[in-house]
Enzyme design. Structure first.
Site, mmCIF file in Angstrom:
data_model
loop_
_atom_site.group_PDB
_atom_site.id
_atom_site.type_symbol
_atom_site.label_atom_id
_atom_site.label_comp_id
_atom_site.label_asym_id
_atom_site.label_seq_id
_atom_site.Cartn_x
_atom_site.Cartn_y
_atom_site.Cartn_z
ATOM 1 N N LYS A 241 -23.122 -14.556 -35.538
ATOM 2 C CA LYS A 241 -23.694 -16.037 -35.019
ATOM 3 C C LYS A 241 -22.171 -16.523 -34.858
ATOM 4 N N TYR B 222 -25.471 -10.093 -39.799
ATOM 5 C CA TYR B 222 -25.777 -11.126 -38.776
ATOM 6 C C TYR B 222 -24.958 -12.340 -38.416
ATOM 7 N N GLY C 268 -27.458 -13.323 -52.332
ATOM 8 C CA GLY C 268 -26.465 -14.503 -50.607
ATOM 9 C C GLY C 268 -27.577 -15.244 -50.319
ATOM 10 N N SER D 124 -27.188 -20.808 -35.556
ATOM 11 C CA SER D 124 -27.358 -21.138 -37.567
ATOM 12 C C SER D 124 -27.308 -21.595 -38.151
ATOM 13 N N ASP E 36 -37.499 -9.850 -22.053
ATOM 14 C CA ASP E 36 -37.315 -9.621 -23.822
ATOM 15 C C ASP E 36 -37.742 -8.138 -24.033
ATOM 16 N N ILE F 152 -39.099 -18.799 -32.092
ATOM 17 C CA ILE F 152 -38.828 -19.120 -31.460
ATOM 18 C C ILE F 152 -38.979 -19.507 -29.805
ATOM 19 N N GLY G 260 -40.600 -14.125 -28.337
ATOM 20 C CA GLY G 260 -40.150 -14.126 -29.905
ATOM 21 C C GLY G 260 -40.983 -15.374 -30.652
ATOM 22 N N THR H 272 -26.698 -20.814 -40.848
ATOM 23 C CA THR H 272 -25.749 -20.030 -41.906
ATOM 24 C C THR H 272 -24.315 -19.714 -42.143
ATOM 25 N N ARG I 119 -33.575 -26.319 -48.828
ATOM 26 C CA ARG I 119 -33.709 -25.834 -47.435
ATOM 27 C C ARG I 119 -34.493 -27.695 -46.479
ATOM 28 N N ASN J 176 -39.302 -14.145 -44.575
ATOM 29 C CA ASN J 176 -38.799 -15.650 -44.597
ATOM 30 C C ASN J 176 -40.443 -16.357 -45.599
ATOM 31 N N ASN K 178 -39.057 -7.259 -31.359
ATOM 32 C CA ASN K 178 -39.926 -8.439 -32.115
ATOM 33 C C ASN K 178 -40.845 -8.874 -31.743
HETATM 34 P P1 NAD Z 1 -37.440 -13.357 -33.061
HETATM 35 O O1 NAD Z 1 -37.452 -12.007 -33.724
HETATM 36 O O2 NAD Z 1 -39.275 -13.639 -32.999
HETATM 37 O O3 NAD Z 1 -37.431 -13.486 -31.566
HETATM 38 C C1 NAD Z 1 -36.641 -12.634 -30.710
HETATM 39 C C2 NAD Z 1 -36.806 -12.079 -29.796
HETATM 40 O O4 NAD Z 1 -35.644 -11.572 -28.901
HETATM 41 C C3 NAD Z 1 -37.752 -11.134 -29.738
HETATM 42 O O5 NAD Z 1 -38.947 -11.372 -28.951
HETATM 43 C C4 NAD Z 1 -37.166 -9.616 -29.955
HETATM 44 O O6 NAD Z 1 -37.672 -8.492 -29.294
HETATM 45 C C5 NAD Z 1 -36.019 -9.579 -28.709
HETATM 46 N N1 NAD Z 1 -35.191 -8.847 -28.644
HETATM 47 C C6 NAD Z 1 -33.998 -8.637 -29.142
HETATM 48 N N2 NAD Z 1 -32.794 -8.009 -28.837
HETATM 49 C C7 NAD Z 1 -32.843 -8.161 -27.479
HETATM 50 C C8 NAD Z 1 -32.535 -7.446 -26.428
HETATM 51 N N3 NAD Z 1 -31.376 -7.177 -27.006
HETATM 52 N N4 NAD Z 1 -33.482 -7.138 -25.321
HETATM 53 C C9 NAD Z 1 -34.181 -8.681 -25.130
HETATM 54 N N5 NAD Z 1 -34.493 -8.684 -25.933
HETATM 55 C C10 NAD Z 1 -33.996 -9.062 -27.146
HETATM 56 O O7 NAD Z 1 -36.266 -14.576 -33.629
HETATM 57 P P2 NAD Z 1 -36.644 -16.101 -33.715
HETATM 58 O O8 NAD Z 1 -36.764 -16.031 -35.171
HETATM 59 O O9 NAD Z 1 -37.218 -16.386 -32.473
HETATM 60 O O10 NAD Z 1 -34.846 -16.435 -33.155
HETATM 61 C C11 NAD Z 1 -34.712 -16.434 -31.588
HETATM 62 C C12 NAD Z 1 -32.945 -16.952 -31.982
HETATM 63 O O11 NAD Z 1 -32.900 -18.280 -33.205
HETATM 64 C C13 NAD Z 1 -32.822 -15.372 -32.771
HETATM 65 O O12 NAD Z 1 -30.766 -15.269 -31.827
HETATM 66 C C14 NAD Z 1 -31.891 -15.796 -34.137
HETATM 67 O O13 NAD Z 1 -30.865 -15.299 -34.323
HETATM 68 C C15 NAD Z 1 -31.773 -17.388 -34.079
HETATM 69 N N6 NAD Z 1 -32.139 -18.094 -35.227
HETATM 70 C C16 NAD Z 1 -33.624 -17.469 -35.504
HETATM 71 C C17 NAD Z 1 -33.588 -18.410 -36.698
HETATM 72 C C18 NAD Z 1 -35.124 -18.190 -37.629
HETATM 73 O O14 NAD Z 1 -35.436 -18.399 -38.898
HETATM 74 N N7 NAD Z 1 -36.157 -17.289 -37.029
HETATM 75 C C19 NAD Z 1 -33.067 -19.530 -37.610
HETATM 76 C C20 NAD Z 1 -31.217 -19.356 -36.762
HETATM 77 C C21 NAD Z 1 -30.992 -18.771 -35.964
HETATM 78 C C1 UD1 Z 2 -32.389 -17.131 -43.653
HETATM 79 C C2 UD1 Z 2 -30.943 -17.061 -43.410
HETATM 80 C C3 UD1 Z 2 -30.528 -17.447 -42.074
HETATM 81 C C4 UD1 Z 2 -31.603 -17.256 -40.748
HETATM 82 C C5 UD1 Z 2 -32.959 -17.123 -41.111
HETATM 83 C C6 UD1 Z 2 -33.850 -16.371 -40.340
HETATM 84 C C7 UD1 Z 2 -30.538 -16.103 -45.489
HETATM 85 C C8 UD1 Z 2 -28.902 -16.421 -46.892
HETATM 86 N N1 UD1 Z 2 -30.108 -16.779 -44.625
HETATM 87 O O1 UD1 Z 2 -32.617 -18.263 -44.217
HETATM 88 O O2 UD1 Z 2 -29.311 -16.903 -41.900
HETATM 89 O O3 UD1 Z 2 -30.718 -17.691 -39.511
HETATM 90 O O4 UD1 Z 2 -33.009 -16.541 -42.585
HETATM 91 O O5 UD1 Z 2 -34.413 -15.412 -39.984
HETATM 92 O O6 UD1 Z 2 -30.501 -14.958 -45.664
HETATM 93 N N2 UD1 Z 2 -37.885 -17.562 -50.405
HETATM 94 C C9 UD1 Z 2 -38.720 -17.563 -51.663
HETATM 95 N N3 UD1 Z 2 -39.302 -16.418 -51.575
HETATM 96 C C10 UD1 Z 2 -39.522 -15.777 -50.909
HETATM 97 C C11 UD1 Z 2 -39.527 -15.310 -49.268
HETATM 98 C C12 UD1 Z 2 -38.033 -16.911 -49.896
HETATM 99 O O7 UD1 Z 2 -38.311 -17.830 -52.297
HETATM 100 O O8 UD1 Z 2 -40.405 -14.817 -50.229
HETATM 101 C C13 UD1 Z 2 -36.840 -18.535 -50.738
HETATM 102 C C14 UD1 Z 2 -35.218 -17.829 -50.369
HETATM 103 O O9 UD1 Z 2 -34.857 -17.614 -51.969
HETATM 104 C C15 UD1 Z 2 -35.222 -19.081 -49.827
HETATM 105 C C16 UD1 Z 2 -36.098 -19.951 -48.904
HETATM 106 O O10 UD1 Z 2 -36.891 -19.307 -49.694
HETATM 107 O O11 UD1 Z 2 -34.039 -20.032 -50.945
HETATM 108 C C17 UD1 Z 2 -35.723 -20.116 -47.492
HETATM 109 O O12 UD1 Z 2 -35.610 -18.495 -47.245
HETATM 110 P P1 UD1 Z 2 -35.656 -18.317 -46.002
HETATM 111 O O13 UD1 Z 2 -37.027 -18.502 -45.243
HETATM 112 O O14 UD1 Z 2 -35.801 -16.728 -46.025
HETATM 113 O O15 UD1 Z 2 -35.135 -18.356 -45.089
HETATM 114 P P2 UD1 Z 2 -32.770 -18.687 -45.519
HETATM 115 O O16 UD1 Z 2 -32.590 -17.208 -46.058
HETATM 116 O O17 UD1 Z 2 -33.194 -19.840 -45.820
#
Ligand code: NAD
Ligand code: UD1
Length: 353
Positions: free
Chosen positions: A155, A151, A299, A126, A33, A14, A12, A128, A233, A201, A37
């Site tokens: 966490k 979600y 939210g 997170s 994996d 990260i 994925g 969050t 943020r 995002n 996703n």
């Molecule tokens: P991502 O979806 O890109 O990566 C997650 C990976 O896990 C994917 O490759 C998916 O295929 C795999 N996966 C999901 N469920 C699985 C399962 N049951 N078995 C095996 N593989 C599985 O997401 P990411 O952005 O890389 O996030 C990684 C972690 O960080 C997650 O736990 C997410 O909740 C957390 N996190 C992400 C963000 C963000 O903004 N991206 C923020 C805070 C926390």
């Molecule tokens: C969201 C989740 C967070 C999660 C993270 C990763 C919420 C409240 N939080 O973070 O828990 O870990 O995603 O999936 O949903 N924005 C726009 N236009 C867009 C998209 C976003 O204006 O098209 C704004 C949003 O309103 C927000 C900021 O950009 O103010 C960041 O949004 P986003 O990238 O979705 O992250 P979070 O909401 O902070």
């Protein structure tokens, strides 16, 4: 002797960047994996950067038998658990899907770690968990507020599951990393974020708009109580976040105590508004971005950014890369998606699945 680290969700966004950082730090990486996703071709991107192809097991972390096979084949010394679903809106519509995947996978993992004597765990949490904090920058002593979404709740509950297991004497050393907003891509543009469908995002929405895939960006809300009225943020370069995992693992491996649980903010310590991100993207990449203001997104918290001192003191880690760098790398990656034929690879993989 190289230590073997199991990275769940390692293909994925990260996870893949963390695999690169781990390999560069001398760890041997094993990825699990289920490609729910992500795509197997991410392995090629990892190898293009480090020259090392990590061992990859395709399967589901909830599948105990499958995970048992991985643990019995590999001499795992630490686990980084990324595998989870992460779309906030989808979790509201399908809570059981989220509770099942995000909670069961952790429970199975902890049970197997206990069974196989694997002591070190880094967990993806997170910011969050803080909701809208009363004081900014938010530090780890801030109260955990009721989650805004299933979600977010997964966490919080996962952190509690780990804490309770450690309190009950399970011989595991665990750190929950509370990520702020990861953005950007590896500067080589060999790996990056691969959002499937319309991105939720901000930054992938911006880069897809700049690439002409989306007609315009909607900025959700311009009447927040912030200097320019848009949300704030803590945007962290994904490679900084990846390196924090290496430091977290190094830290755990150094600890003599048989069990511990702690949680750490992983952010830059700086807040940037959504409008600032848009303007910085335009400036560093020399692109005009079509955007409009739209109603607030339900939210959303108004503003959140980290106090990142604990990570510095405890792990010796701090973010090094700037917002400019992250937005430049995000755009290079968006261009590479087309130039390197990655979009076609995604379509092919989806058609074959
Ligand atoms: P991502 O979806 O890109 O990566 C997650 C990976 O896990 C994917 O490759 C998916 O295929 C795999 N996966 C999901 N469920 C699985 C399962 N049951 N078995 C095996 N593989 C599985 O997401 P990411 O952005 O890389 O996030 C990684 C972690 O960080 C997650 O736990 C997410 O909740 C957390 N996190 C992400 C963000 C963000 O903004 N991206 C923020 C805070 C926390
Ligand atoms: C969201 C989740 C967070 C999660 C993270 C990763 C919420 C409240 N939080 O973070 O828990 O870990 O995603 O999936 O949903 N924005 C726009 N236009 C867009 C998209 C976003 O204006 O098209 C704004 C949003 O309103 C927000 C900021 O950009 O103010 C960041 O949004 P986003 O990238 O979705 O992250 P979070 O909401 O902070």
């Amino acid at each position: 002797m190289q230590k073997t680290i199991l990275v769940t969700g390692g293909l994925g966004f990260i996870g893949s960047h963390t695999v690169v950082a781990l390999q560069e730090a001398g760890y041997e990486v094993v990825i699990v994996d289920n490609l729910s996703n992500s795509f197997a071709f991410v392995l090629d991107g990892i190898r293009a950067i480090t020259g090392i192809l990590p061992r990859f097991y395709e399967g589901d972390c909830n599948d105990r038998d499958f995970m048992q096979q991985v643990f019995s084949k590999e001499k795992v010394e630490g686990v980084i658990h990324f595998a989870a679903y992460k779309a906030v809106g989808e979790s509201v519509a399908h809570p059981l899907k989220y509770y099942h995947n995000n909670l069961v996978s952790l429970i199975v993992l902890l049970e197997l770690m206990q069974q196989y004597g694997v002591a070190n765990l880094v967990f993806s949490s997170s910011c969050t968990v803080y909701g809208q904090p009363e004081h900014l920058p938010v530090d780890e002593s801030a109260p955990i507020l009721p989650a805004q979404s299933p979600y977010g709740n997964t966490k919080q509950v996962c952190e509690e599951i780990i804490r309770d297991s450690v309190q009950a004497g399970m011989p595991v050393k665990a750190l929950a990393l509370r990520y702020f907003n990861p953005i950007g891509a590896h500067p080589s543009a060999h790996i990056g974020e691969l959002p499937i469908g319309v991105p939720n995002n901000l930054v992938p929405y911006i880069t897809q708009t700049a690439a002409g895939i989306r007609p315009e960006l909607s900025i959700f809300g311009k009447d927040y109580n912030t200097p320019d009225g848009t949300c704030i943020r803590d945007f962290i370069h994904v490679m900084d976040l990846a390196e924090a995992h290496v430091k977290a693992l190094d830290y755990l491996l150094r600890q003599d105590a048989p069990s511990l649980y702690d949680y750490v903010n992983i952010g830059t310590g700086k807040g940037h508004s959504v409008l600032e991100v848009v303007q910085t993207f335009e400036q560093v990449n020399g692109i005009k971005l079509p955007y409009k203001f739209a109603p607030r997104r339900p939210g959303d918290v108004e503003q959140i950014y980290a106090k990142a001192d604990k990570a510095k003191q405890m792990l010796g880690w701090q973010a090094r890369r700037s917002l400019d760098e992250a937005l430049r790398d995000a755009w290079q990656w968006q261009k590479a998606l087309k130039e390197k034929g990655i979009l076609e690879k995604m379509q092919k993989a989806e058609a074959n699945s």
